[in-house]
Design a protein around this motif. Sequence first.
Motif, mmCIF file in Angstrom:
data_model
loop_
_atom_site.group_PDB
_atom_site.id
_atom_site.type_symbol
_atom_site.label_atom_id
_atom_site.label_comp_id
_atom_site.label_asym_id
_atom_site.label_seq_id
_atom_site.Cartn_x
_atom_site.Cartn_y
_atom_site.Cartn_z
ATOM 1 N N ALA A 20 0.812 -1.213 0.000
ATOM 2 C CA ALA A 20 0.000 0.000 0.000
ATOM 3 C C ALA A 20 0.847 1.266 0.000
ATOM 4 N N GLY A 21 2.166 1.146 0.153
ATOM 5 C CA GLY A 21 3.041 2.320 0.105
ATOM 6 C C GLY A 21 2.762 3.329 1.199
ATOM 7 N N ALA A 33 4.583 0.594 -4.293
ATOM 8 C CA ALA A 33 3.185 0.836 -3.935
ATOM 9 C C ALA A 33 2.268 0.514 -5.106
ATOM 10 N N GLY A 34 1.183 -0.202 -4.823
ATOM 11 C CA GLY A 34 0.203 -0.530 -5.850
ATOM 12 C C GLY A 34 0.456 -1.826 -6.573
ATOM 13 N N GLU A 35 1.590 -2.470 -6.312
ATOM 14 C CA GLU A 35 1.862 -3.749 -6.966
ATOM 15 C C GLU A 35 1.122 -4.874 -6.239
ATOM 16 N N THR A 36 1.031 -6.009 -6.894
ATOM 17 C CA THR A 36 0.449 -7.188 -6.267
ATOM 18 C C THR A 36 1.475 -7.841 -5.359
ATOM 19 N N ALA A 37 1.071 -8.131 -4.130
ATOM 20 C CA ALA A 37 1.935 -8.802 -3.162
ATOM 21 C C ALA A 37 1.532 -10.268 -3.064
ATOM 22 N N TYR A 38 2.424 -11.061 -2.493
ATOM 23 C CA TYR A 38 2.205 -12.504 -2.386
ATOM 24 C C TYR A 38 2.430 -12.940 -0.936
ATOM 25 N N MET A 397 -2.243 -10.689 -3.093
ATOM 26 C CA MET A 397 -3.023 -9.580 -2.532
ATOM 27 C C MET A 397 -2.770 -8.354 -3.407
ATOM 28 N N ALA A 398 -3.713 -8.090 -4.316
ATOM 29 C CA ALA A 398 -3.647 -6.893 -5.146
ATOM 30 C C ALA A 398 -4.201 -5.708 -4.364
ATOM 31 N N PRO A 399 -3.903 -4.475 -4.771
ATOM 32 C CA PRO A 399 -4.411 -3.307 -4.030
ATOM 33 C C PRO A 399 -5.921 -3.321 -3.841
ATOM 34 N N SER A 400 -6.660 -3.743 -4.857
ATOM 35 C CA SER A 400 -8.119 -3.758 -4.729
ATOM 36 C C SER A 400 -8.607 -4.860 -3.797
#
Length: 426
Positions: A20-21, A33-38, A397-400
């Motif tokens: 989320a930055g 920030a804004g990338e998809t996390a795992y 876990m994408a930002p949305s």
Amino acid sequence: MTRFREVNFDGLIGPSHNYAGLSHGNLAATLHAGETAYPRQAALQGLGKMRLMLSLGLGQGFFLPHERPNIGWLRALGFSGTDDAVCAQAWAEEPSLLAQAISASPMWAANAATVSPAPDTADGRVHFTPANLSTMAHRSHEWPGTLAQLRRIFADERHFAVHEPVPARFGDEGAANFMRLASPVGERGIEIMVYGEPGGPFPARQSAQASRAIFRSHGVSDALIVQQSPEAIAAGAFHNDVVAVAHENILFAHEQAFADKDALYAAIEARCPDLVVVEVPASEVPLRDAIASYLFNSQLVTLPDGSRALILPIECAETATVKAWIDANVGANGPIHAAHFVDVRESMHNGGGPACLRLRVLLSEEAERAIHPAHLLNDRAADRLEALITAHWPERMAPSDIGLPESWEAMRQARAALIAALEQPL
């Protein structure tokens, strides 16, 4: 003679891990920030680092992820209804608040607390003060969960004292701004807190007032409070452990880590005659490369055979200037004998390297036996944690995704499975 050893307590990376930055001044966090996390991969990477420590013969423990979303914090901000209604209202009205309530930042256990080992304190106990982390909203609500875990893990008051945090007016970011030098390891050490002065482009997160308060509470009489260089903070060294680390009689630091390095080195040498300063010149490793690679956010450890090793992020092997310095200076003939590279990219992309993930606790054998056993890691426990993570942590876990009810439920179920497992000794 009382024998001591260092046990590293890592933050187990939680199922809400996302990008989320939220951390202004942490360049890696804002870059990604804004990338998809795992989250699953992140937790397994962190566990892999812990397994390496075990394989090297070192003591290893762990902290649990905090409850996320932090519904109580959101309710204190005026949201109401069921837990899901609280999250949905926050997402609709102020999505940044939900992101802050969901942050997995307790994974960085270096910010959990400041720890003064028993040889340094007036009453001969290990003292802990949870960091208030007041500079960043997403971290400011961590301390109650941290305090509860510290009181569970280190409950035996014969050996441990757990304090309330310093009042939030005075910023304290924990052991990420703390160093200790001592030789031999069980003797009284020199404790050092590194603070920042405000006024630069990024926040100075550690205050001198909080540092003094902690030393007073811990009963530490031989302490130094020194200023981090403004250049380091401006370059993205939001904590001192991004540009310096100390262990036993070794200070490993970048040339530009401190505002007045000559005064600091002289003060330490007066107290620690066998001090070894391993200073990395800016001409060989520019500050930007040191911060990007997290060279100094490595773990400097002593192995059972007495040799010293660095546990470094894999990014150090991929940064030409840093790798060249390591190849030239780490080996049998120097004070640091070996380098081990670990893949913790998911944490690194959020601005935390190997040292961010751990809190060091120096313990006597008797004090180590007094620790809650469910929080000490061995190979069997690591296998069970790996199975739990694989079964319950979200894959991505994408930002949305942080606004979805199914994500909130997955976070709750994953942590509930972990808590249930801890009812039985791991």
